[in-house]
Scaffold this motif. Structure first.
Motif, PDB file in Angstrom:
ATOM      1  N   GLU A  34       0.859  -1.173   0.000  1.00  0.00           N
ATOM      2  CA  GLU A  34       0.000   0.000   0.000  1.00  0.00           C
ATOM      3  C   GLU A  34       0.900   1.229   0.000  1.00  0.00           C
ATOM      4  OE1 GLU A  34      -2.968  -0.023   3.074  1.00  0.00           O
ATOM      5  OE2 GLU A  34      -3.673  -2.017   2.508  1.00  0.00           O
ATOM      6  N   GLY A  35       0.508   2.242  -0.747  1.00  0.00           N
ATOM      7  CA  GLY A  35       1.298   3.462  -0.846  1.00  0.00           C
ATOM      8  C   GLY A  35       2.241   3.500  -2.040  1.00  0.00           C
ATOM      9  N   MET A  36       2.414   2.363  -2.722  1.00  0.00           N
ATOM     10  CA  MET A  36       3.229   2.365  -3.945  1.00  0.00           C
ATOM     11  C   MET A  36       2.577   3.303  -4.960  1.00  0.00           C
ATOM     12  SD  MET A  36       4.042  -1.672  -4.707  1.00  0.00           S
ATOM     13  CE  MET A  36       5.065  -1.373  -6.134  1.00  0.00           C
ATOM     14  N   THR A  37       3.392   3.945  -5.779  1.00  0.00           N
ATOM     15  CA  THR A  37       2.841   4.789  -6.831  1.00  0.00           C
ATOM     16  C   THR A  37       2.420   3.932  -8.020  1.00  0.00           C
ATOM     17  OG1 THR A  37       4.953   5.125  -7.968  1.00  0.00           O
ATOM     18  CG2 THR A  37       4.391   6.685  -6.183  1.00  0.00           C
ATOM     19  N   TYR A  38       1.569   4.491  -8.853  1.00  0.00           N
ATOM     20  CA  TYR A  38       1.144   3.799 -10.067  1.00  0.00           C
ATOM     21  C   TYR A  38       2.358   3.462 -10.926  1.00  0.00           C
ATOM     22  CZ  TYR A  38      -1.333   2.798 -14.404  1.00  0.00           C
ATOM     23  OH  TYR A  38      -1.793   2.176 -15.552  1.00  0.00           O
ATOM     24  N   LYS A  39       3.312   4.384 -11.036  1.00  0.00           N
ATOM     25  CA  LYS A  39       4.520   4.136 -11.835  1.00  0.00           C
ATOM     26  C   LYS A  39       5.320   2.962 -11.265  1.00  0.00           C
ATOM     27  CE  LYS A  39       8.754   6.213 -13.647  1.00  0.00           C
ATOM     28  NZ  LYS A  39       9.308   4.935 -13.901  1.00  0.00           N
ATOM     29  N   GLU A  40       5.451   2.893  -9.941  1.00  0.00           N
ATOM     30  CA  GLU A  40       6.164   1.765  -9.327  1.00  0.00           C
ATOM     31  C   GLU A  40       5.444   0.454  -9.623  1.00  0.00           C
ATOM     32  OE1 GLU A  40       8.233   3.742  -5.360  1.00  0.00           O
ATOM     33  OE2 GLU A  40       6.092   3.282  -5.302  1.00  0.00           O
ATOM     34  N   LEU A  41       4.120   0.482  -9.573  1.00  0.00           N
ATOM     35  CA  LEU A  41       3.316  -0.704  -9.872  1.00  0.00           C
ATOM     36  C   LEU A  41       3.543  -1.168 -11.305  1.00  0.00           C
ATOM     37  CD1 LEU A  41       1.054  -2.661  -8.894  1.00  0.00           C
ATOM     38  CD2 LEU A  41      -0.571  -1.014  -9.844  1.00  0.00           C
ATOM     39  N   ILE A  42       3.481  -0.243 -12.248  1.00  0.00           N
ATOM     40  CA  ILE A  42       3.671  -0.574 -13.667  1.00  0.00           C
ATOM     41  C   ILE A  42       5.104  -1.046 -13.922  1.00  0.00           C
ATOM     42  CG2 ILE A  42       3.602   0.329 -16.032  1.00  0.00           C
ATOM     43  CD1 ILE A  42       0.863  -0.018 -14.503  1.00  0.00           C
ATOM     44  N   ASP A  43       6.073  -0.425 -13.267  1.00  0.00           N
ATOM     45  CA  ASP A  43       7.468  -0.865 -13.408  1.00  0.00           C
ATOM     46  C   ASP A  43       7.645  -2.294 -12.908  1.00  0.00           C
ATOM     47  OD1 ASP A  43       8.210   1.569 -14.497  1.00  0.00           O
ATOM     48  OD2 ASP A  43       9.103   2.337 -12.638  1.00  0.00           O
ATOM     49  N   ASN A  61      -7.113   8.486  -5.353  1.00  0.00           N
ATOM     50  CA  ASN A  61      -7.204   9.550  -6.364  1.00  0.00           C
ATOM     51  C   ASN A  61      -5.842  10.145  -6.678  1.00  0.00           C
ATOM     52  OD1 ASN A  61      -9.969   9.262  -6.672  1.00  0.00           O
ATOM     53  ND2 ASN A  61     -10.440  10.762  -5.073  1.00  0.00           N
ATOM     54  N   ASP A  62      -4.876   9.938  -5.786  1.00  0.00           N
ATOM     55  CA  ASP A  62      -3.504  10.417  -6.000  1.00  0.00           C
ATOM     56  C   ASP A  62      -2.621   9.350  -6.656  1.00  0.00           C
ATOM     57  OD1 ASP A  62      -4.088  12.879  -4.796  1.00  0.00           O
ATOM     58  OD2 ASP A  62      -3.617  12.105  -2.799  1.00  0.00           O
ATOM     59  N   SER A  63      -3.224   8.302  -7.186  1.00  0.00           N
ATOM     60  CA  SER A  63      -2.511   7.218  -7.883  1.00  0.00           C
ATOM     61  C   SER A  63      -1.544   6.453  -6.987  1.00  0.00           C
ATOM     62  CB  SER A  63      -1.786   7.747  -9.120  1.00  0.00           C
ATOM     63  OG  SER A  63      -2.709   8.281 -10.028  1.00  0.00           O
ATOM     64  N   LEU A  64      -1.985   6.178  -5.769  1.00  0.00           N
ATOM     65  CA  LEU A  64      -1.223   5.340  -4.851  1.00  0.00           C
ATOM     66  C   LEU A  64      -2.013   4.067  -4.582  1.00  0.00           C
ATOM     67  CD1 LEU A  64      -0.144   8.035  -2.224  1.00  0.00           C
ATOM     68  CD2 LEU A  64       1.185   7.184  -4.158  1.00  0.00           C
ATOM     69  N   VAL A  65      -1.297   2.948  -4.410  1.00  0.00           N
ATOM     70  CA  VAL A  65      -1.964   1.682  -4.108  1.00  0.00           C
ATOM     71  C   VAL A  65      -2.673   1.806  -2.763  1.00  0.00           C
ATOM     72  CG1 VAL A  65      -1.622  -0.764  -3.602  1.00  0.00           C
ATOM     73  CG2 VAL A  65      -0.370   0.297  -5.489  1.00  0.00           C
ATOM     74  N   LYS A  66      -3.973   1.503  -2.784  1.00  0.00           N
ATOM     75  CA  LYS A  66      -4.803   1.608  -1.579  1.00  0.00           C
ATOM     76  C   LYS A  66      -5.169   0.234  -1.020  1.00  0.00           C
ATOM     77  CE  LYS A  66      -9.312   3.459  -0.218  1.00  0.00           C
ATOM     78  NZ  LYS A  66     -10.476   4.214  -0.709  1.00  0.00           N
ATOM     79  N   ASN A  67      -5.481  -0.719  -1.924  1.00  0.00           N
ATOM     80  CA  ASN A  67      -5.946  -2.031  -1.496  1.00  0.00           C
ATOM     81  C   ASN A  67      -5.543  -3.064  -2.545  1.00  0.00           C
ATOM     82  OD1 ASN A  67      -7.302  -3.929   0.078  1.00  0.00           O
ATOM     83  ND2 ASN A  67      -9.218  -3.619  -1.000  1.00  0.00           N
ATOM     84  N   ILE A  68      -5.200  -4.254  -2.085  1.00  0.00           N
ATOM     85  CA  ILE A  68      -4.786  -5.352  -2.966  1.00  0.00           C
ATOM     86  C   ILE A  68      -5.670  -6.547  -2.669  1.00  0.00           C
ATOM     87  CG2 ILE A  68      -2.885  -6.885  -3.597  1.00  0.00           C
ATOM     88  CD1 ILE A  68      -1.075  -4.572  -2.271  1.00  0.00           C
TER      89      ILE A  68
END
Length: 122
Positions: free
Chosen positions: A57-66, A108-115
């Protein structure tokens, strides 16, 4: 004597059956997106390690895609959620009968909230 013969028969059968299940593997970014024809061949065995040790949680969208590559876009998932197909079972048909999808809800800030690992059946 019968017990010894019986052990020589039962032991190999038990060892064979124990080795038949899906083995869990450590997450490997280089093989996550490999496909066998129409399915991802490694995702199901890696998803537990991925969720436990790599997604946070808290990872950025870019980190997720990377980490995972571009997600699949499904029309039936809710807004601010990205999805990765884990496995699909087609049974004896061309239409899927069961599967697993990794759903990652973003803020809304493109951070991982829930998995969430979603298992479904038709």
């Amino acid at each position: 004597m019968k017990n010894i013969r019986l052990n020589f028969i039962i032991l190999p059968i038990l060892l064979f059956l124990a080795s038949c299940g899906k083995k869990e593997k450590q997450f490997d970014k280089s093989t996550w997106n490999l496909r066998d024809d129409i399915t991802y061949s490694n995702r199901e065995s890696m998803v537990a390690d991925l969720i436990e040790n790599h997604l946070q949680e808290g990872m950025t969208y870019k980190e997720l895609i990377d980490l995972l590559g571009k997600p699949e876009n499904y029309s039936d998932i809710k807004q601010n959620t990205v999805a990765y197909e884990i496995m699909v079972d087609y049974g004896w048909n061309i239409d899927p009968v069961a599967g697993k999808t990794l759903l990652i809800e973003m803020t809304n800030d493109s951070l991982v909230k829930n998995i969430k690992l979603d298992k479904w059946e038709h």
